[in-house]
Design an enzyme around this catalytic site. Sequence first.
Site, PDB file in Angstrom:
ATOM      1  CG  ASP A   9      -1.911   1.174   1.175  1.00  0.00           C
ATOM      2  OD1 ASP A   9      -2.724   1.220   0.241  1.00  0.00           O
ATOM      3  OD2 ASP A   9      -1.861   2.048   2.052  1.00  0.00           O
ATOM      4  CB  SER A  10       0.374   4.654  -1.276  1.00  0.00           C
ATOM      5  OG  SER A  10      -0.917   4.896  -0.728  1.00  0.00           O
ATOM      6  CB  CYS A  72      -2.915   0.715  -2.672  1.00  0.00           C
ATOM      7  SG  CYS A  72      -2.844   2.461  -3.154  1.00  0.00           S
ATOM      8  CD  GLU A 162      -2.185   8.678   5.960  1.00  0.00           C
ATOM      9  OE1 GLU A 162      -1.358   9.608   5.830  1.00  0.00           O
ATOM     10  OE2 GLU A 162      -2.096   7.588   5.375  1.00  0.00           O
ATOM     11  CB  CYS A 196     -10.176   4.887   0.030  1.00  0.00           C
ATOM     12  SG  CYS A 196      -8.630   5.439   0.823  1.00  0.00           S
ATOM     13  CG  HIS A 198      -6.462   5.722   4.535  1.00  0.00           C
ATOM     14  ND1 HIS A 198      -5.702   5.183   3.539  1.00  0.00           N
ATOM     15  CD2 HIS A 198      -5.602   6.373   5.361  1.00  0.00           C
ATOM     16  CE1 HIS A 198      -4.423   5.497   3.741  1.00  0.00           C
ATOM     17  NE2 HIS A 198      -4.344   6.208   4.838  1.00  0.00           N
TER      18      HIS A 198
END
Length: 277
Positions: A9-10, A72, A162, A196, A198
Amino acid sequence: MNQPIGVFDSGYGGLTVLREIVRKLPQYDYVYLGDNARTPYGPRSFDTVYQYTLECVRHLFDRGCRLVVLACNTASAKALRNIQQLDLPVLAPGPSGPSRRVLGVIRPTTEVIGHYSRSGHVGILATRGTVTSGSYPVEIEKFFPGLRVYQEACPMWVPLVENGEYASAGADYFIRQHIDRLLGPAENIDTLLLACTHYPLLFDKIRQFTPAGTTILTQGGIVADRLADYLDRHPEIDVQCSRGGERVFLTTDSTEDFDRQAAVFYGEPVRSAHLSL
């Protein structure tokens, strides 16, 4: 030789996918690589995402991975096809096709999303890069040609997560804003995909501002189920994946920062090692 399953993942989001994969398939060894030094991938060009993703896939191959999952959405949308078609035949030639495999998170989700909708109208909440790529409407059309697909880019959601604001009152405005934009012109949407990795951390907030009865899908469990099915159907790959229950975490940025944030996404303490690319 240890031959783990690689998960890329990024940044941190792919840990929500790895968590579900480990829950479903705990017997395998795994290496997680987060390219935190170069995140976010979402606003970057197709060529840049492709080059960054390929570098990380090559490193996972160098560590013995026979199978790599791009956990991702941006990398899956902007890099996966090129890697599969252009790079694997060169990097991992085999007598009947590439000897190593790279999978993404878009195809597994689009293979099943239509089964969750009663109205035939689904909404995709994603980063701008994923929405711009058009990958979800294109792939869903292959499996559910009658399904109506609506998309909404949510550029503030990843920073909210984040920065630890995913459960704060301050997040409410940005969550409600994008849900209202998506649902406003399309009242028949009964299924939302959090496209996504996240976004599962925002699940409770999204549920709060979504009409009762709406199905909200996260990708981790779906990808884990489809990976298990893939290994069953490809015993030639499955037999090469080592089974020792080992978990290795790598980051291209600060290990201290990674370990602190990763514990939130993965659901338990993480100890990472630094990787220079």
